[in-house]
Design a protein around this motif. Sequence first.
Motif, PDB file in Angstrom:
ATOM      1  N   MET A  31       0.689  -1.274  -0.076  1.00  0.00           N
ATOM      2  CA  MET A  31      -0.025  -0.049   0.019  1.00  0.00           C
ATOM      3  C   MET A  31       0.865   1.245   0.057  1.00  0.00           C
ATOM      4  SD  MET A  31      -2.962  -1.191   2.624  1.00  0.00           S
ATOM      5  CE  MET A  31      -4.124   0.116   2.023  1.00  0.00           C
ATOM      6  N   GLU A  32       0.317   2.283  -0.532  1.00  0.00           N
ATOM      7  CA  GLU A  32       1.194   3.448  -0.780  1.00  0.00           C
ATOM      8  C   GLU A  32       0.592   4.656   0.088  1.00  0.00           C
ATOM      9  OE1 GLU A  32       2.537   4.554  -4.441  1.00  0.00           O
ATOM     10  OE2 GLU A  32       2.424   2.352  -5.037  1.00  0.00           O
ATOM     11  N   GLY A  33       1.239   5.404   0.660  1.00  0.00           N
ATOM     12  CA  GLY A  33       1.115   6.895   1.113  1.00  0.00           C
ATOM     13  C   GLY A  33      -0.145   7.037   1.865  1.00  0.00           C
TER      14      GLY A  33
ATOM     15  N   ALA B 268      -3.369  -9.360  -8.463  1.00  0.00           N
ATOM     16  CA  ALA B 268      -4.378  -9.228  -7.257  1.00  0.00           C
ATOM     17  C   ALA B 268      -5.419  -8.213  -7.456  1.00  0.00           C
ATOM     18  CB  ALA B 268      -3.732  -9.474  -5.767  1.00  0.00           C
ATOM     19  N   GLY B 269      -5.336  -7.604  -8.686  1.00  0.00           N
ATOM     20  CA  GLY B 269      -5.773  -6.359  -8.902  1.00  0.00           C
ATOM     21  C   GLY B 269      -5.604  -4.912  -8.453  1.00  0.00           C
ATOM     22  N   GLY B 270      -4.148  -4.942  -7.999  1.00  0.00           N
ATOM     23  CA  GLY B 270      -3.610  -3.683  -7.563  1.00  0.00           C
ATOM     24  C   GLY B 270      -3.506  -3.695  -6.129  1.00  0.00           C
ATOM     25  N   LEU B 271      -4.035  -4.743  -5.392  1.00  0.00           N
ATOM     26  CA  LEU B 271      -3.998  -4.687  -4.010  1.00  0.00           C
ATOM     27  C   LEU B 271      -3.142  -5.869  -3.147  1.00  0.00           C
ATOM     28  CD1 LEU B 271      -5.418  -3.945  -1.188  1.00  0.00           C
ATOM     29  CD2 LEU B 271      -6.951  -5.603  -1.626  1.00  0.00           C
ATOM     30  N   ASP B 272      -2.051  -5.440  -2.590  1.00  0.00           N
ATOM     31  CA  ASP B 272      -1.036  -6.493  -1.956  1.00  0.00           C
ATOM     32  C   ASP B 272      -1.652  -7.008  -0.536  1.00  0.00           C
ATOM     33  OD1 ASP B 272       1.000  -7.677  -1.223  1.00  0.00           O
ATOM     34  OD2 ASP B 272       2.393  -5.986  -1.143  1.00  0.00           O
ATOM     35  N   ILE B 273      -2.229  -8.165  -0.580  1.00  0.00           N
ATOM     36  CA  ILE B 273      -2.698  -8.601   0.369  1.00  0.00           C
ATOM     37  C   ILE B 273      -1.915  -8.716   1.763  1.00  0.00           C
ATOM     38  CG2 ILE B 273      -4.199 -10.642   1.441  1.00  0.00           C
ATOM     39  CD1 ILE B 273      -5.623  -8.835  -0.523  1.00  0.00           C
ATOM     40  N   GLY B 274      -0.666  -9.205   1.402  1.00  0.00           N
ATOM     41  CA  GLY B 274       0.362  -9.318   2.391  1.00  0.00           C
ATOM     42  C   GLY B 274       0.777  -7.843   3.220  1.00  0.00           C
ATOM     43  N   ALA B 275       0.846  -6.883   2.267  1.00  0.00           N
ATOM     44  CA  ALA B 275       0.932  -5.470   3.003  1.00  0.00           C
ATOM     45  C   ALA B 275      -0.113  -5.099   3.800  1.00  0.00           C
ATOM     46  CB  ALA B 275       1.268  -4.348   1.957  1.00  0.00           C
ATOM     47  N   LEU B 276      -1.464  -5.420   3.323  1.00  0.00           N
ATOM     48  CA  LEU B 276      -2.774  -4.986   3.978  1.00  0.00           C
ATOM     49  C   LEU B 276      -2.699  -5.593   5.367  1.00  0.00           C
ATOM     50  CD1 LEU B 276      -5.341  -3.438   4.135  1.00  0.00           C
ATOM     51  CD2 LEU B 276      -6.370  -5.478   3.089  1.00  0.00           C
ATOM     52  N   ILE B 277      -2.513  -6.959   5.391  1.00  0.00           N
ATOM     53  CA  ILE B 277      -2.306  -7.508   6.433  1.00  0.00           C
ATOM     54  C   ILE B 277      -1.217  -7.037   7.534  1.00  0.00           C
ATOM     55  CG2 ILE B 277      -1.895  -9.904   7.696  1.00  0.00           C
ATOM     56  CD1 ILE B 277      -3.261 -11.088   5.135  1.00  0.00           C
ATOM     57  N   GLY B 278      -0.141  -6.661   7.096  1.00  0.00           N
ATOM     58  CA  GLY B 278       0.994  -6.190   7.901  1.00  0.00           C
ATOM     59  C   GLY B 278       0.488  -4.798   8.495  1.00  0.00           C
ATOM     60  N   GLN B 279      -0.122  -3.911   7.753  1.00  0.00           N
ATOM     61  CA  GLN B 279      -0.732  -2.798   8.050  1.00  0.00           C
ATOM     62  C   GLN B 279      -1.706  -3.050   9.217  1.00  0.00           C
ATOM     63  OE1 GLN B 279       0.891   0.124   7.171  1.00  0.00           O
ATOM     64  NE2 GLN B 279       2.143  -0.965   5.569  1.00  0.00           N
TER      65      GLN B 279
ATOM     66  N   ALA C 239       6.321   0.872  11.711  1.00  0.00           N
ATOM     67  CA  ALA C 239       7.441  -0.045  11.943  1.00  0.00           C
ATOM     68  C   ALA C 239       7.357  -1.722  11.436  1.00  0.00           C
ATOM     69  CB  ALA C 239       7.465  -0.093  13.488  1.00  0.00           C
ATOM     70  N   ILE C 240       6.289  -2.207  11.356  1.00  0.00           N
ATOM     71  CA  ILE C 240       6.121  -3.380  10.980  1.00  0.00           C
ATOM     72  C   ILE C 240       6.198  -3.371   9.528  1.00  0.00           C
ATOM     73  CG2 ILE C 240       4.441  -5.440  10.602  1.00  0.00           C
ATOM     74  CD1 ILE C 240       5.321  -5.218  13.783  1.00  0.00           C
ATOM     75  N   GLY C 241       5.868  -2.300   9.038  1.00  0.00           N
ATOM     76  CA  GLY C 241       6.102  -2.458   7.458  1.00  0.00           C
ATOM     77  C   GLY C 241       7.213  -2.071   7.036  1.00  0.00           C
ATOM     78  N   ALA C 242       8.211  -1.533   7.979  1.00  0.00           N
ATOM     79  CA  ALA C 242       9.643  -1.180   7.564  1.00  0.00           C
ATOM     80  C   ALA C 242      10.612  -2.649   7.929  1.00  0.00           C
ATOM     81  CB  ALA C 242      10.167  -0.286   8.333  1.00  0.00           C
ATOM     82  N   LEU C 243       9.854  -3.435   8.814  1.00  0.00           N
ATOM     83  CA  LEU C 243      10.520  -4.683   9.139  1.00  0.00           C
ATOM     84  C   LEU C 243      10.223  -5.595   8.065  1.00  0.00           C
ATOM     85  CD1 LEU C 243      10.097  -5.020  13.051  1.00  0.00           C
ATOM     86  CD2 LEU C 243      12.162  -4.438  11.759  1.00  0.00           C
TER      87      LEU C 243
ATOM     88  N   GLY D 150      12.779  -7.291   0.539  1.00  0.00           N
ATOM     89  CA  GLY D 150      12.423  -8.341  -0.539  1.00  0.00           C
ATOM     90  C   GLY D 150      12.395  -7.704  -1.812  1.00  0.00           C
ATOM     91  N   ASP D 151      11.893  -8.529  -2.992  1.00  0.00           N
ATOM     92  CA  ASP D 151      12.065  -7.760  -4.182  1.00  0.00           C
ATOM     93  C   ASP D 151      10.856  -7.060  -4.630  1.00  0.00           C
ATOM     94  OD1 ASP D 151      12.567  -7.563  -6.976  1.00  0.00           O
ATOM     95  OD2 ASP D 151      12.179  -9.720  -7.449  1.00  0.00           O
ATOM     96  N   PRO D 152      11.004  -5.709  -4.880  1.00  0.00           N
ATOM     97  CA  PRO D 152      10.196  -4.745  -5.158  1.00  0.00           C
ATOM     98  C   PRO D 152       9.157  -5.031  -6.603  1.00  0.00           C
ATOM     99  CG  PRO D 152      12.252  -3.514  -5.510  1.00  0.00           C
ATOM    100  CD  PRO D 152      12.331  -5.040  -4.804  1.00  0.00           C
ATOM    101  N   THR D 153      10.089  -5.686  -7.571  1.00  0.00           N
ATOM    102  CA  THR D 153       9.347  -5.894  -8.696  1.00  0.00           C
ATOM    103  C   THR D 153       8.349  -7.207  -8.739  1.00  0.00           C
ATOM    104  OG1 THR D 153      11.354  -7.282  -9.380  1.00  0.00           O
ATOM    105  CG2 THR D 153      11.169  -5.207 -10.045  1.00  0.00           C
ATOM    106  N   ALA D 154       8.836  -8.091  -7.719  1.00  0.00           N
ATOM    107  CA  ALA D 154       7.999  -9.315  -7.111  1.00  0.00           C
ATOM    108  C   ALA D 154       6.511  -9.011  -6.667  1.00  0.00           C
ATOM    109  CB  ALA D 154       8.648 -10.118  -6.505  1.00  0.00           C
ATOM    110  N   ALA D 155       6.793  -7.949  -5.445  1.00  0.00           N
ATOM    111  CA  ALA D 155       5.803  -7.398  -4.979  1.00  0.00           C
ATOM    112  C   ALA D 155       4.825  -6.648  -5.979  1.00  0.00           C
ATOM    113  CB  ALA D 155       6.320  -6.419  -4.008  1.00  0.00           C
ATOM    114  N   ALA D 156       5.490  -5.794  -6.907  1.00  0.00           N
ATOM    115  CA  ALA D 156       4.464  -5.016  -7.803  1.00  0.00           C
ATOM    116  C   ALA D 156       3.781  -6.080  -8.753  1.00  0.00           C
ATOM    117  CB  ALA D 156       5.456  -4.117  -8.461  1.00  0.00           C
ATOM    118  N   ASP D 157       4.602  -7.222  -9.052  1.00  0.00           N
ATOM    119  CA  ASP D 157       3.763  -8.136  -9.906  1.00  0.00           C
ATOM    120  C   ASP D 157       2.975  -8.806  -9.385  1.00  0.00           C
ATOM    121  OD1 ASP D 157       5.755  -7.545 -12.080  1.00  0.00           O
ATOM    122  OD2 ASP D 157       6.989  -9.250 -11.396  1.00  0.00           O
TER     123      ASP D 157
END
Length: 102
Positions: A1-3, A69-80, A49-53, A57-64
């Motif tokens: 997720m951004e911003g 997933a339709g523009g939504l990174d589920i792992g990042a959302l759960i971490g947030q 803090a959790i997001g920084a930890l 990883g690989d930013p291109t893999a995360a973007a892919d």
Amino acid sequence: MEGIAALIVQAIAGMVGGGVAGQVVKTVGMAVLPKLLSGAVGGILGGSAIGALLGGGDPTAAADAATAAGGLDIGALIGQLLGGAAGGGVLTAIVGQFLGKK
């Protein structure tokens, strides 16, 4: 997720975590507004803090993965969400120890 979207998710999760901490820890004798404010601040701090930890990883893999997933990174959302709720609960409990003493 951004911003700003990540900050909003963290703040809301922090408010929920702060409210839960206020109900669970009975020594947190605070009104609702201080619980929500400390929860939101703690949520932003904890989620960042959790997001920084976990954010390595690989930013291109995360973007892919986000594109797949339709523009939504589920792992990042759960971490947030988890980081925000934990941070909000912890900060509310700490603030409650100081404000709850009469």
